[in-house]
Scaffold this active site. Structure first.
Site, mmCIF file in Angstrom:
data_model
loop_
_atom_site.group_PDB
_atom_site.id
_atom_site.type_symbol
_atom_site.label_atom_id
_atom_site.label_comp_id
_atom_site.label_asym_id
_atom_site.label_seq_id
_atom_site.Cartn_x
_atom_site.Cartn_y
_atom_site.Cartn_z
ATOM 1 C CD GLN A 168 -2.897 -1.238 2.280
ATOM 2 O OE1 GLN A 168 -2.713 -0.548 3.282
ATOM 3 N NE2 GLN A 168 -3.900 -2.085 2.178
ATOM 4 C CG ASP A 313 -4.175 -9.706 3.375
ATOM 5 O OD1 ASP A 313 -3.826 -9.016 4.356
ATOM 6 O OD2 ASP A 313 -4.371 -9.224 2.240
ATOM 7 N NE ARG A 344 -7.083 -9.334 9.724
ATOM 8 C CZ ARG A 344 -7.069 -9.046 8.420
ATOM 9 N NH1 ARG A 344 -5.982 -9.286 7.710
ATOM 10 N NH2 ARG A 344 -8.142 -8.553 7.834
HETATM 11 C C1 S3P Z 1 -2.948 -4.789 0.065
HETATM 12 C C2 S3P Z 1 -1.751 -4.850 0.725
HETATM 13 C C3 S3P Z 1 -1.575 -5.461 2.049
HETATM 14 C C4 S3P Z 1 -2.760 -6.346 2.420
HETATM 15 C C5 S3P Z 1 -4.068 -5.690 2.113
HETATM 16 C C6 S3P Z 1 -4.177 -5.362 0.635
HETATM 17 C C7 S3P Z 1 -2.997 -4.153 -1.263
HETATM 18 O O1 S3P Z 1 -1.436 -4.455 3.018
HETATM 19 O O2 S3P Z 1 -2.684 -6.709 3.773
HETATM 20 O O3 S3P Z 1 -5.135 -6.544 2.473
HETATM 21 O O4 S3P Z 1 -3.968 -4.371 -2.015
HETATM 22 O O5 S3P Z 1 -2.045 -3.437 -1.602
HETATM 23 P P1 S3P Z 1 -0.008 -3.773 3.314
HETATM 24 O O6 S3P Z 1 0.527 -3.353 2.015
HETATM 25 O O7 S3P Z 1 -0.264 -2.629 4.230
HETATM 26 O O8 S3P Z 1 0.799 -4.857 3.965
#
Ligand code: S3P
Length: 426
Positions: A168, A313, A344
């Site tokens: 993200q 996840d 979690r």
């Molecule tokens: C996601 C990245 C992950 C994941 C989330 C979706 C994404 O989070 O846990 O459910 O779509 O880029 P982080 O990048 O914060 O680890």
């Protein structure tokens, strides 16, 4: 809503799941940014992806839904329009963090809000690095929502090494970088999901353990017609259920098999899981295939630190596999679990204690000892979709079944979870 689960005797059949949530978020965002008409097929049915659509609809994009096919009329670079009110990202961390990178490049001010869970999640991890690119934005004093994003005429390219293993954060910076003529260069020490890079056609160069990523305006999205493969993170619950329920064999069709997402399958195979990948192929730049799973005797294995971002996840449902496997399930190096839709680690430990397990909680993980008691279990979702589905699967494995309260939160990623599970029951 309290959902009841009876013990399942056998799971059989074929499963078609809606599109991957991470890929769908990006497809919706990039179609909204591109000028003109895009089509997204097998789009995720999740509330999270609806949150992304709602945000872009407020900024002038148009969406037409026909089943799981979405037609998007996007605006083009610099043409998103001022939202008349705050953007509500609901429960979705991906919506919030990714659109922040896009909004930092706009010539209008925006404010992002979210639900109670999202309002507790850390946003400094995007605020600080985006500021290093000249963006003007701020979270509240706790580093959480609401996020305020202002126009800036100081946005510039960057050479940057990511400090958190987060797709993200990586995507937020890339999405700002693709508004600039000059190329930015990012170093990712630990690989995370790479859907943004694939969909934008970014140049990437492997380094010793991670990846170098290059992004500039030439990667700004164009209208597209994309079919989203089924969500492997939704498939994970059915994979584990079919491994653990006796006399089971299921096939999940057209699942995303992007190597940055298939860590769960590798770990379960190492644990002795009978999982086969069939018809592997590439679709829309992403690996796709069918996953065939049959009941198996599992044994716990050491889960390496490097694989954690890949399975982040799936750790909740992996722990259910570990609970029924030989030896004790133990996970470490997974502190990120504390800042997901719920804490979690705490949600898992508290629920496992309800069925008499000895649970040892660490700051970055936990260990499970013993076997669940035969009393009918009453689990809580903690308003976290992956916790709800994890304990739905566990309830279906217990002699006297169980219940999960607040189960409606599964809509965040898969509103059809219960129906799909029941359709596989013989
Ligand atoms: C996601 C990245 C992950 C994941 C989330 C979706 C994404 O989070 O846990 O459910 O779509 O880029 P982080 O990048 O914060 O680890």
């Amino acid at each position: 809503m309290i959902q009841k689960f009876e013990k399942i005797k056998s799971l059989r059949g074929e499963l078609f799941l809606a599109g991957d949530k991470s890929i769908s978020h990006r497809a919706v965002m990039f179609a909204s940014m591109a000028e003109g008409k895009s089509v997204i097929r097998n789009c995720s049915e999740s509330e999270d992806v609806s949150s992304t659509m709602n945000c872009f609809a407020k900024m002038g994009c148009e969406f037409k839904r026909d089943g799981n096919t979405i037609e998007v009329i996007g605006k083009g670079i610099g043409k998103l329009t001022l939202a008349q009110s705050q953007l509500d990202a609901g429960n979705s961390g991906t919506t919030t963090r990714l659109i922040s990178g896009i909004l930092a490049a706009q010539n209008f001010e925006t404010e992002i809000i979210g639900d109670a869970s999202l309002s507790k999640r850390p946003m400094k991890r995007i605020v600080e690095p985006l500021k290093l690119m000249g963006a003007k934005l701020s979270a509240n004093e706790n580093g959480t929502l609401p996020l305020k994003i202002f126009p800036s005429d100081e946005i510039h390219s960057i050479y940057y090494t990511f400090q958190v293993a987060s797709a993200q954060v990586k995507s937020a910076m890339i999405l700002l970088a693709i508004h600039l003529d000059e190329e930015s260069e990012f170093i990712e020490p630990v690989p995370t999901r790479n859907h943004t890079e694939l969909m934008l056609g970014l140049k990437t160069v492997p380094t010793e353990n991670g990846m170098k990523i290059f992004a500039s305006k030439k990667n700004y999205p164009k209208p597209t017609d994309i079919t989203v493969p089924a969500d492997i993170s939704s498939a994970a619950f059915f994979i584990v259920a079919a491994l653990l329920v006796k006399d089971s064999e299921i096939t999940i069709r057209n699942v995303s098999l992007n190597p940055t997402r298939t860590g769960l399958v590798s770990v379960l195979q190492q644990m002795g899981g009978d999982i086969q990948i069939l018809n592997q192929r590439k679709e829309g730049g992403e690996e796709t295939g069918d996953i065939r799973v049959a009941s198996s005797q599992l044994k716990n294995v050491v889960i390496s630190k490097e694989i954690i971002p890949n399975i982040i996840d799936e750790i909740p449902i992996l722990s259910v596999a570990g609970l029924f496997a030989e030896g004790n399930f133990r996970i470490e190096n997974a502190k990120e679990l504390r800042v997901k839709e719920s804490d979690r680690i705490k949600s898992l430990c508290d629920n496992y204690k309800k069925v008499g397990l000895e649970v040892i909680e660490f700051e970055d993980g936990f260990e499970l000892r013993g076997k669940p008691s035969s009393i009918p279990a009453q689990f809580e979702s903690y308003d976290d979709h992956r916790i709800a589905m994890t304990f739905g699967v566990l309830s279906s494995l217990l002699e006297n079944g169980g219940t999960v309260s607040g189960f409606e939160c599964v809509g965040i990623s898969n509103p059809k979870f219960y129906e799909q599970l029941t359709n596989l029951v013989l």
